[in-house]
Design an enzyme around this catalytic site. Structure first.
Site, short mmCIF file in Angstrom:
data_model
loop_
_atom_site.label_atom_id
_atom_site.label_comp_id
_atom_site.label_asym_id
_atom_site.label_seq_id
_atom_site.Cartn_x
_atom_site.Cartn_y
_atom_site.Cartn_z
CG ASP A 141 2.58 -4.12 -11.58
OD1 ASP A 141 3.54 -5.03 -10.82
OD2 ASP A 141 1.62 -3.37 -10.68
CB ALA A 153 6.26 0.71 -9.37
CE1 TYR A 212 7.64 3.39 0.60
CE2 TYR A 212 7.06 5.24 2.59
CZ TYR A 212 6.95 4.05 0.94
OH TYR A 212 5.66 4.60 1.20
P1 NAI Z 1 1.26 -1.63 -3.97
O1 NAI Z 1 1.66 -2.54 -2.59
O2 NAI Z 1 -0.45 -2.11 -3.14
O3 NAI Z 1 1.15 -1.38 -5.13
C1 NAI Z 1 2.23 -1.39 -5.64
C2 NAI Z 1 2.73 -1.96 -7.15
O4 NAI Z 1 3.95 -1.38 -7.70
C3 NAI Z 1 2.39 -3.46 -7.11
O5 NAI Z 1 1.40 -3.87 -7.84
C4 NAI Z 1 3.64 -3.47 -7.51
O6 NAI Z 1 3.75 -4.85 -8.23
C5 NAI Z 1 4.20 -3.03 -7.95
N1 NAI Z 1 5.68 -3.17 -8.15
C6 NAI Z 1 6.77 -3.34 -7.29
N2 NAI Z 1 7.84 -3.09 -7.21
C7 NAI Z 1 7.52 -3.24 -8.98
C8 NAI Z 1 8.74 -2.99 -10.09
N3 NAI Z 1 10.51 -3.11 -9.84
N4 NAI Z 1 8.68 -2.78 -11.03
C9 NAI Z 1 7.22 -2.80 -11.51
N5 NAI Z 1 6.28 -2.55 -10.68
C10 NAI Z 1 6.24 -2.76 -9.62
O7 NAI Z 1 1.29 0.08 -2.92
P2 NAI Z 1 0.11 1.43 -3.20
O8 NAI Z 1 0.32 1.63 -1.52
O9 NAI Z 1 -0.40 1.41 -4.22
O10 NAI Z 1 1.61 2.39 -3.30
C11 NAI Z 1 1.84 2.83 -4.56
C12 NAI Z 1 2.13 4.15 -4.12
O11 NAI Z 1 2.37 4.68 -3.48
C13 NAI Z 1 3.69 3.87 -3.72
O12 NAI Z 1 5.40 4.45 -3.95
C14 NAI Z 1 4.02 3.65 -2.37
O13 NAI Z 1 5.12 4.61 -1.65
C15 NAI Z 1 3.32 5.08 -2.10
N6 NAI Z 1 2.64 5.69 -1.13
C16 NAI Z 1 1.22 4.40 -0.93
C17 NAI Z 1 1.36 5.02 0.91
C18 NAI Z 1 -0.26 3.53 2.06
O14 NAI Z 1 -0.84 4.81 2.34
N7 NAI Z 1 -0.68 3.15 0.52
C19 NAI Z 1 1.24 6.34 1.75
C20 NAI Z 1 2.25 6.63 1.14
C21 NAI Z 1 2.70 6.88 -0.46
#
Ligand code: NAI
Length: 470
Positions: A261, A312, A376
């Site tokens: 991360d 991520a 997105y």
């Molecule tokens: P979140 O925002 O809670 O966690 C994402 C993590 O990625 C964070 O810890 C952040 O620091 C890290 N991150 C962001 N940019 C980064 C970078 N440049 N380098 C390294 N780490 C980085 O997101 P969540 O909800 O856990 O989502 C995870 C994945 O699932 C994402 O790809 C999201 O698009 C996808 N997703 C989530 C949904 C949901 O309902 N929560 C629905 C559909 C897809």
């Protein structure tokens, strides 16, 4: 984030009230717990002849039922299966009073839409006796332009049947399909591995999906409870949310996990690394040398790299008419360009060649589109295209690339939605509730496992059969 409505309509006085008012009453889903049986009740296998079709040739249904029921190794069995780890109570016929936990409808032999009538007639009365959290699984063949029109009609008909049936089931039950590519045996390891995943509580939030088995590749793990034993996995964006859940699930399944991360999330990342007994790598995945650094960390600390989970992701929502270049660029850079660059580095390294696995997080937005999310959705649609085109590049090494597309998942991201929008979004799927990060993690772990080796370039939706774009 707690789903208060789900709790209220399932407890005490408010449960009665909801019933009287005719409000939707979603059933809390049963999820995987160590030590529980794979399927806690009878499994009915129905072939083309229905429940009384001994006179109808149905070789695939017969072979599957025989194999699932075990014991194995007898003459005439086309595959082998460690039934000790499955322990299923398989039936070809059930009495009209008996409840059933799962029905497997083997339709791979259909040649005309008329062939669907008998198995469907056998299935219909059983549906009312499906226990809560029950499973219906169809096994069919992919319709292609090379098929005779009647064959293609029958095969494609299964698709419509399955998707509609999933919308009719209640009580947390799901219906999903396994679609065999031409030439893939019904007993191929990946067909059976996928069947096991769908039958299990690991697939609790997977509903109304058809997963294609593209080849006979794939092997059974030595231990179904630790299918990733000896494998080293990298999970990006693992400091919280879905990424942290993926890290935990891969570790539970036996993998050594490297969690990645951004430096700003370093403390939370270290906590996850400790929890899964893995290592942490603070790295912005948009760095030019991110792929090399991932690989170097995995090789020096753990001696190998087998699985990469591109989790991520970021959102920067705005209507396109108001979207500045900064929002577009930021989302595309993290959600797709970084993955492409990392994959390129892995593929050219010569160190990612032992049945490697790439699993990428897409989104239902990338399939159906979503207002305010052109950036997105472009990135997530990009992920789907990327895995499809990356899969053949890994095939020579016995590797795969696939995507998981979550729907509404209870995370910090969705907790920030306005309350009314969030309530609505939760109910807009066949299971009428949001999924949990663990649900996505289970799908990722399945695709990373040896028995998913024949699942290539696919998108597995974990969305409770989201009504949008389903
Ligand atoms: P979140 O925002 O809670 O966690 C994402 C993590 O990625 C964070 O810890 C952040 O620091 C890290 N991150 C962001 N940019 C980064 C970078 N440049 N380098 C390294 N780490 C980085 O997101 P969540 O909800 O856990 O989502 C995870 C994945 O699932 C994402 O790809 C999201 O698009 C996808 N997703 C989530 C949904 C949901 O309902 N929560 C629905 C559909 C897809």
């Amino acid at each position: 984030m707690t789903d208060t409505y789900l709790h209220l309509v399932n407890s005490g006085f408010t449960k009665k009230l909801a019933k009287q008012l005719g409000l939707p009453r979603p059933t809390p889903l049963r999820r995987h717990r160590a030590g529980e049986p794979l399927v806690a009740g009878p499994v009915l296998v129905i072939g083309l002849g229905g429940q009384d079709g001994a006179s109808t040739p149905q070789p695939d249904a017969d072979a599957l039922a025989q194999l699932l029921a075990g014991p194995v190794g007898t003459d005439g069995v086309r595959g082998t299966l460690d039934t000790a780890g499955w322990d299923l109570d398989v039936h070809r016929h059930v009495a009209t009073t008996e409840t059933v936990q799962a029905v497997v409808l083997v339709l791979s032999d259909v040649e005309h839409p008329d062939d669907l009538a008998a198995p469907v007639a056998a299935l219909a009365p059983v549906l009312r006796r499906l226990t809560p959290g029950g499973r219906v699984v169809t096994i069919s063949r992919a319709a292609t332009a090379d098929d005779a029109p009647a064959v293609a009609a029958a095969r494609q008909g299964v698709d419509g049947l399955l998707r509609s049936l999933a919308k009719e089931l209640r009580g947390g039950a799901t219906a999903n399909g396994i679609v065999l590519a031409e030439g893939v045996d019904v007993l191929a390891p990946s067909a059976l591995g996928t069947l096991r995943f769908i039958l299990s509580t690991r697939s609790a939030f997977v509903d109304g999906q058809l997963l294609e088995i593209g080849s006979d590749a794939g092997t059974f793990p030595a231990d179904w409870d630790a299918p990733l034993s000896g494998r080293v996995a990298v999970v990006t964006g693992a400091a919280r949310g879905i990424g942290a859940a993926i890290a935990r699930t891969l570790a539970r399944d036996g993998a050594t996990v490297v969690v990645v991360d951004v430096p700003a999330a370093g403390e939370a990342l270290a906590a996850v690394a400790n929890e899964v007994r893995g290592t942490a790598l603070q790295l912005d995945i948009t760095a030019d040398d991110a792929g090399q650094r991932l690989l170097e960390h995995a090789l020096t600390r753990h001696g190998r790299l087998d699985v990469v989970v591109h989790n991520a992701g970021i959102t920067r929502d705005k209507l396109l008419a108001n979207m500045g270049r900064d929002r577009w660029d930021a989302v595309l850079a993290v959600n797709i360009a970084a993955q492409l660059r990392i994959n390129e580095a892995l593929l050219t390294s010569g160190d990612f060649t032992d049945h490697p696995r790439i699993v990428s997080l897409a989104s239902t937005s990338g399939i159906a589109g979503n207002r305010g999310q052109t950036n997105y959705a472009a990135s997530k649609g990009g992920v789907i295209g990327m895995v499809r085109a990356t899969a053949p590049l890994l095939a020579a090494f016995g590797g795969t690339a696939n995507a998981v597309a979550p729907g509404f998942i209870e995370t910090e991201m969705t907790a920030r939605m306005p309350a009314v929008t969030r309530q609505l979004a939760r109910r807009l799927n066949s299971l009428q509730q949001g999924g949990l990060p663990e649900d996505v993690a289970e799908a990722v772990a399945f695709l990373a496992s040896p028995s998913a080796g024949g699942v290539v370039g696919q998108v597995l939706r974990v969305c409770g059969q989201n009504l949008v774009g389903a």
